[in-house]
Design an enzyme around this catalytic site. Structure first.
Site, short mmCIF file in Angstrom:
data_model
loop_
_atom_site.label_atom_id
_atom_site.label_comp_id
_atom_site.label_asym_id
_atom_site.label_seq_id
_atom_site.Cartn_x
_atom_site.Cartn_y
_atom_site.Cartn_z
N ASP A 1 0.88 -1.18 0.00
CA ASP A 1 0.00 0.00 0.00
C ASP A 1 0.92 1.23 0.00
O ASP A 1 2.13 1.11 0.16
CB ASP A 1 -0.89 -0.03 1.27
N SER A 2 0.31 2.40 -0.13
CA SER A 2 1.09 3.63 -0.04
C SER A 2 1.65 3.83 1.38
O SER A 2 2.59 4.59 1.57
CB SER A 2 0.20 4.83 -0.38
N CYS B 1 -4.61 -1.52 -1.72
CA CYS B 1 -4.87 -0.09 -1.85
C CYS B 1 -5.88 0.09 -2.98
O CYS B 1 -5.64 -0.37 -4.11
CB CYS B 1 -3.55 0.60 -2.19
N GLU C 1 -2.36 8.06 8.68
CA GLU C 1 -0.93 7.73 8.61
C GLU C 1 -0.18 8.40 9.78
O GLU C 1 0.75 7.83 10.34
CB GLU C 1 -0.39 8.22 7.26
N CYS D 1 -11.05 3.10 0.91
CA CYS D 1 -9.60 3.28 1.06
C CYS D 1 -9.21 2.42 2.25
O CYS D 1 -9.88 2.45 3.29
CB CYS D 1 -9.28 4.75 1.32
N HIS E 1 -6.90 2.59 4.39
CA HIS E 1 -6.56 3.31 5.63
C HIS E 1 -7.79 3.52 6.53
O HIS E 1 -7.68 3.54 7.75
CB HIS E 1 -6.00 4.70 5.30
N1 DGL Z 1 -4.79 3.22 1.22
C1 DGL Z 1 -4.96 3.78 -0.07
C2 DGL Z 1 -6.30 3.33 -0.71
O1 DGL Z 1 -6.83 2.29 -0.34
C3 DGL Z 1 -4.78 5.25 -0.30
C4 DGL Z 1 -4.04 6.13 0.58
C5 DGL Z 1 -3.27 7.20 -0.18
O2 DGL Z 1 -3.87 8.20 -0.63
O3 DGL Z 1 -2.07 7.01 -0.33
O4 DGL Z 1 -6.79 3.97 -1.60
#
Ligand code: DGL
Length: 264
Positions: free
Chosen positions: A10-11, A73, A152, A184, A186
């Protein structure tokens, strides 16, 4: 191949929600998790920028022997899954906002999707929504530009997070949304805070359990036969100390086999 790791990326730490579900479902599997925190957030990048990061990380995971790769992600899945599948031999499993289960659950037929700006703008996501809708119900989209970065930074509860969530959720409630999709990875980390501010009748859909089931199906022929708990290794393109602190907060039960910095 059996003991080779499942690669998950993931990011940043969002994909840990998926890694936790995979670890819970298949505790003997080894996991190699990459947090591309040096390039976070993906949600404000162009599809091409996200695709380039995904290709670099996927190559790295393949070099490390990953027997399957989970793009944990939504933003990356929308931007890059097709290109990754065309270039990679191992199974690639993506993450999509749970629009289908949300439409099935909704009483009003109006569902809301919270996601990054890139996901909301993506044509793959719009196509997915049209396929699922087929003239039934409606979807209200809410782009959440600051949410993943705040998570984050471990702002998970309290007044700041409540206000931020309210700002994103209020326009959806005003349109009679009764089911919310967390689009998302996160966002699952602030589910308890989200539930504090949502009216009781509003349901929330996350997808990490379904993704873990899908991973299990895809590696069925290559499941790990070890009887010891699988190792979870973590790598980041940013600061190791930060990742260690994030993991201690978000996944306290985990003792990672290693945490390392890497350039992907
Ligand atoms: N966790 C990522 C998602 O599911 C995105 C977070 C980011 O913007 O980096 O889209």
């Amino acid at each position: 191949m059996l003991n080779h790791p499942i690669g998950i990326f993931d990011s940043g730490i969002g994909g840990l929600t998926v890694a936790q579900a995979v670890h819970q479902l298949m505790p003997y599997e080894n996991i190699l998790y990459v947090a591309d925190a040096g390039f976070m957030p993906y949600g404000s990048k162009t599809p091409m920028q996200v695709q380039q990061r995904c290709e670099a990380i996927t190559s790295h995971l393949v070099d490390q022997g990953a027997k399957a790769i989970v793009v944990a992600c939504n933003t990356a899945t929308m931007a890059a899954i097709q290109a990754l599948r065309e270039r990679t031999q191992v199974p690639i499993i993506g993450v999509e906002p749970g629009v289908k289960p949300a439409l099935a659950l909704s009483q009003t037929g109006v569902i809301g999707v919270l996601a990054t700006p890139a996901t909301i703008a993506s044509s793959s996501f719009q196509n997915l929504c049209e396929r699922q809708l087929q003239g039934r119900g409606s979807i209200v989209y809410q782009s959440c530009p600051e949410l993943a970065s705040s998570i984050e930074a471990l702002h998970l509860e309290g007044e700041y997070m409540q206000r931020l969530l309210l700002q994103y959720v209020e326009p959806l409630l005003a349109q009679q949304v009764d089911t919310l999709v967390l689009g998302c990875t996160h966002y699952a980390f602030v589910l308890p805070t989200l539930k504090q501010i949502l009216p009781e009748h509003v349901q929330v859909v996350t997808t990490e359990q379904a993704v873990a089931q899908q991973v299990k199906r895809r590696i069925a022929m290559q499941t790990c036969s070890a009887s010891a708990l699988g190792k979870v290794q973590l790598q980041t393109s940013a600061d190791v100390t930060n990742l260690r602190q994030q993991v201690t907060t978000l996944w306290p039960q985990l003792t990672p086999a290693s945490i390392a910095n890497n350039t992907f």
